[in-house]
Motif scaffolding. Structure first.
Motif, PDB file in Angstrom:
ATOM      1  N   GLY A 203     -60.400 -25.022  -6.941  1.00 48.99           N
ATOM      2  CA  GLY A 203     -59.538 -25.520  -8.005  1.00 48.99           C
ATOM      3  C   GLY A 203     -60.175 -25.515  -9.378  1.00 48.99           C
ATOM      4  O   GLY A 203     -59.466 -25.604 -10.388  1.00 48.99           O
ATOM      5  N   ALA A 204     -61.506 -25.393  -9.441  1.00 51.11           N
ATOM      6  CA  ALA A 204     -62.205 -25.494 -10.733  1.00 51.11           C
ATOM      7  C   ALA A 204     -61.845 -24.348 -11.668  1.00 51.11           C
ATOM      8  O   ALA A 204     -61.656 -24.558 -12.869  1.00 51.11           O
ATOM      9  N   VAL A 205     -61.754 -23.149 -11.131  1.00 54.03           N
ATOM     10  CA  VAL A 205     -61.450 -21.995 -11.973  1.00 54.03           C
ATOM     11  C   VAL A 205     -60.030 -22.093 -12.526  1.00 54.03           C
ATOM     12  O   VAL A 205     -59.802 -21.937 -13.736  1.00 54.03           O
ATOM     13  N   ALA A 206     -59.082 -22.361 -11.647  1.00 52.54           N
ATOM     14  CA  ALA A 206     -57.678 -22.433 -12.074  1.00 52.54           C
ATOM     15  C   ALA A 206     -57.474 -23.491 -13.149  1.00 52.54           C
ATOM     16  O   ALA A 206     -56.816 -23.243 -14.169  1.00 52.54           O
ATOM     17  N   TRP A 207     -58.040 -24.681 -12.927  1.00 61.48           N
ATOM     18  CA  TRP A 207     -57.851 -25.749 -13.904  1.00 61.48           C
ATOM     19  C   TRP A 207     -58.482 -25.394 -15.240  1.00 61.48           C
ATOM     20  O   TRP A 207     -57.873 -25.556 -16.310  1.00 61.48           O
ATOM     21  N   ASN A 208     -59.709 -24.922 -15.226  1.00 59.79           N
ATOM     22  CA  ASN A 208     -60.395 -24.631 -16.479  1.00 59.79           C
ATOM     23  C   ASN A 208     -59.771 -23.477 -17.244  1.00 59.79           C
ATOM     24  O   ASN A 208     -59.682 -23.515 -18.471  1.00 59.79           O
ATOM     25  N   LEU A 209     -59.327 -22.444 -16.520  1.00 59.59           N
ATOM     26  CA  LEU A 209     -58.661 -21.343 -17.216  1.00 59.59           C
ATOM     27  C   LEU A 209     -57.351 -21.791 -17.839  1.00 59.59           C
ATOM     28  O   LEU A 209     -57.005 -21.377 -18.949  1.00 59.59           O
ATOM     29  N   PHE A 210     -56.624 -22.646 -17.144  1.00 62.87           N
ATOM     30  CA  PHE A 210     -55.392 -23.178 -17.728  1.00 62.87           C
ATOM     31  C   PHE A 210     -55.699 -23.955 -19.009  1.00 62.87           C
ATOM     32  O   PHE A 210     -55.029 -23.786 -20.038  1.00 62.87           O
ATOM     33  N   ASP A 211     -56.709 -24.789 -18.952  1.00 66.05           N
ATOM     34  CA  ASP A 211     -57.047 -25.625 -20.103  1.00 66.05           C
ATOM     35  C   ASP A 211     -57.618 -24.799 -21.251  1.00 66.05           C
ATOM     36  O   ASP A 211     -57.310 -25.048 -22.423  1.00 66.05           O
ATOM     37  N   ILE A 212     -58.458 -23.806 -20.927  1.00 65.17           N
ATOM     38  CA  ILE A 212     -58.988 -22.910 -21.960  1.00 65.17           C
ATOM     39  C   ILE A 212     -57.851 -22.174 -22.649  1.00 65.17           C
ATOM     40  O   ILE A 212     -57.810 -22.060 -23.880  1.00 65.17           O
ATOM     41  N   ASP A 213     -56.905 -21.669 -21.859  1.00 63.44           N
ATOM     42  CA  ASP A 213     -55.781 -20.920 -22.415  1.00 63.44           C
ATOM     43  C   ASP A 213     -54.919 -21.782 -23.332  1.00 63.44           C
ATOM     44  O   ASP A 213     -54.296 -21.282 -24.268  1.00 63.44           O
ATOM     45  N   ALA A 214     -54.916 -23.066 -23.086  1.00 57.89           N
ATOM     46  CA  ALA A 214     -54.115 -23.978 -23.914  1.00 57.89           C
ATOM     47  C   ALA A 214     -54.781 -24.300 -25.243  1.00 57.89           C
ATOM     48  O   ALA A 214     -54.092 -24.539 -26.239  1.00 57.89           O
ATOM     49  N   LYS A 215     -56.136 -24.277 -25.271  1.00 57.48           N
ATOM     50  CA  LYS A 215     -56.821 -24.845 -26.443  1.00 57.48           C
ATOM     51  C   LYS A 215     -57.960 -24.034 -27.056  1.00 57.48           C
ATOM     52  O   LYS A 215     -58.270 -24.227 -28.236  1.00 57.48           O
ATOM     53  N   PHE A 216     -58.595 -23.128 -26.286  1.00 55.49           N
ATOM     54  CA  PHE A 216     -59.825 -22.534 -26.795  1.00 55.49           C
ATOM     55  C   PHE A 216     -59.885 -21.006 -26.802  1.00 55.49           C
ATOM     56  O   PHE A 216     -60.769 -20.433 -27.433  1.00 55.49           O
ATOM     57  N   GLY A 217     -58.989 -20.349 -26.112  1.00 53.40           N
ATOM     58  CA  GLY A 217     -59.003 -18.893 -26.067  1.00 53.40           C
ATOM     59  C   GLY A 217     -57.843 -18.387 -25.237  1.00 53.40           C
ATOM     60  O   GLY A 217     -57.095 -19.171 -24.662  1.00 53.40           O
ATOM     61  N   ASP A 218     -57.714 -17.079 -25.183  1.00 54.95           N
ATOM     62  CA  ASP A 218     -56.644 -16.481 -24.389  1.00 54.95           C
ATOM     63  C   ASP A 218     -57.197 -16.044 -23.030  1.00 54.95           C
ATOM     64  O   ASP A 218     -58.255 -15.400 -22.974  1.00 54.95           O
ATOM     65  N   VAL A 219     -56.505 -16.369 -21.979  1.00 58.26           N
ATOM     66  CA  VAL A 219     -56.859 -15.884 -20.647  1.00 58.26           C
ATOM     67  C   VAL A 219     -56.072 -14.594 -20.408  1.00 58.26           C
ATOM     68  O   VAL A 219     -54.843 -14.596 -20.435  1.00 58.26           O
ATOM     69  N   GLU A 220     -56.798 -13.493 -20.191  1.00 58.34           N
ATOM     70  CA  GLU A 220     -56.169 -12.196 -19.983  1.00 58.34           C
ATOM     71  C   GLU A 220     -56.705 -11.546 -18.713  1.00 58.34           C
ATOM     72  O   GLU A 220     -57.829 -11.812 -18.300  1.00 58.34           O
ATOM     73  N   THR A 221     -55.918 -10.693 -18.095  1.00 62.93           N
ATOM     74  CA  THR A 221     -56.325 -10.028 -16.862  1.00 62.93           C
ATOM     75  C   THR A 221     -57.331  -8.917 -17.147  1.00 62.93           C
ATOM     76  O   THR A 221     -57.458  -8.440 -18.283  1.00 62.93           O
ATOM     77  N   VAL A 222     -58.009  -8.484 -16.099  1.00 64.44           N
ATOM     78  CA  VAL A 222     -58.925  -7.349 -16.221  1.00 64.44           C
ATOM     79  C   VAL A 222     -58.175  -6.115 -16.712  1.00 64.44           C
ATOM     80  O   VAL A 222     -58.658  -5.390 -17.593  1.00 64.44           O
ATOM     81  N   ASP A 223     -56.994  -5.861 -16.148  1.00 63.63           N
ATOM     82  CA  ASP A 223     -56.218  -4.685 -16.553  1.00 63.63           C
ATOM     83  C   ASP A 223     -55.934  -4.690 -18.047  1.00 63.63           C
ATOM     84  O   ASP A 223     -56.098  -3.670 -18.731  1.00 63.63           O
ATOM     85  N   THR A 224     -55.510  -5.845 -18.558  1.00 63.10           N
ATOM     86  CA  THR A 224     -55.204  -5.954 -19.986  1.00 63.10           C
ATOM     87  C   THR A 224     -56.457  -5.736 -20.832  1.00 63.10           C
ATOM     88  O   THR A 224     -56.423  -5.047 -21.864  1.00 63.10           O
ATOM     89  N   CYS A 225     -57.575  -6.308 -20.388  1.00 66.26           N
ATOM     90  CA  CYS A 225     -58.825  -6.193 -21.145  1.00 66.26           C
ATOM     91  C   CYS A 225     -59.360  -4.765 -21.132  1.00 66.26           C
ATOM     92  O   CYS A 225     -59.857  -4.268 -22.142  1.00 66.26           O
ATOM     93  N   VAL A 226     -59.272  -4.091 -19.980  1.00 68.55           N
ATOM     94  CA  VAL A 226     -59.728  -2.707 -19.894  1.00 68.55           C
ATOM     95  C   VAL A 226     -58.874  -1.818 -20.805  1.00 68.55           C
ATOM     96  O   VAL A 226     -59.410  -0.959 -21.531  1.00 68.55           O
TER      97      VAL A 226
END
Length: 232
Positions: A203-226
């Motif tokens: 659960g640590a990854v899911a929670w932190n990525l959700f929170d990061i995406d809300a306040k500190f950066g954009d969470v993007e997939t590998v496909d999008t980043c490549v």
């Protein structure tokens, strides 16, 4: 194993419900905005060294072999073809004696077993051979959670003209998160690469990525980043 998977599924279901409610609140209050990709990227791989990526160490993380390493390999391939900046961040300590007042661990050893990454044992803090640095890529040693704290990282990136950092590695709860938070504070567009971030706790990854995406950066997939790395 079945019990573990069941528990993880329960945790993920609970988190999804929590995310639905949190998203309503965040959007109502103006959070979850986009920082977006810039014109000059750098890939920052955080603590993807043997002590974190190989089994048998207190720092060993989950989903390394099947998800994180393959994803980072794809990012590295795209970066190297376009000569984008790549920084491999790792952690080790010269003085691992907790009783020594001159330790470079500070007080962090009061919380976690950082004495197991002794600088003398390079095999522990060396970058995983599956994503080993090539000539021209930086290998940066840090002493704290963030790749920026007390290091030359920000100055190096600015001198290279970088405006966007794609962050991968471990852990979501600590070193990756702190690097992302410091990254946006230093003026960089921060992108967390979804499939390339790991942790030890369900659960640590899911929670932190959700929170990061809300306040500190954009969470993007590998496909999008490549796709982005190939386009700039």
């Amino acid at each position: 194993m079945a019990e573990q998977e069941f528990n993880e599924n329960q945790i993920n279901e609970m988190l999804e419900r929590a995310f639905e409610e949190a998203t309503k609140l965040y959007k109502k209050r103006g959070f979850q905005r986009r920082v977006g990709f810039g014109k000059k990227p750098a890939l920052i791989n955080v603590d993807l060294a043997n002590a974190w990526t190989r089994p048998g160490n207190p720092f060993s993380c989950e989903n390394i072999d099947d998800q994180i390493i393959p994803g980072v390999q794809r990012l590295l391939e795209a970066c190297r073809k376009k000569n984008h900046v790549v920084v491999h961040v790792t952690t080790c300590y010269q003085v691992t004696d907790r009783e020594n007042p001159h330790t470079d661990m500070g007080l962090w050893h009061c919380k976690i077993p950082i004495e197991v990454v002794d600088q003398k044992k390079k095999e522990l803090w060396a970058i995983d051979s599956r994503i080993a640095p090539v000539d021209g890529e930086q290998v940066l040693i840090k002493k704290r959670a963030s790749g920026f704290h007390g290091t030359y990282l920000a100055g190096f990136l600015r001198a290279a003209g970088v405006d966007t950092i794609l962050v991968t590695g471990v852990t979501a709860t600590a070193c990756v998160r702190e690097t992302i938070c410091d990254g946006i504070a230093e003026g960089f567009r921060t992108i967390a690469v979804k499939e390339c971030i790991g942790d030890r706790i369900p659960g640590a990854v899911a929670w932190n990525l959700f929170d990061i995406d809300a306040k500190f950066g954009d969470v993007e997939t590998v496909d999008t980043c490549v796709k982005y790395l190939k386009s700039v």
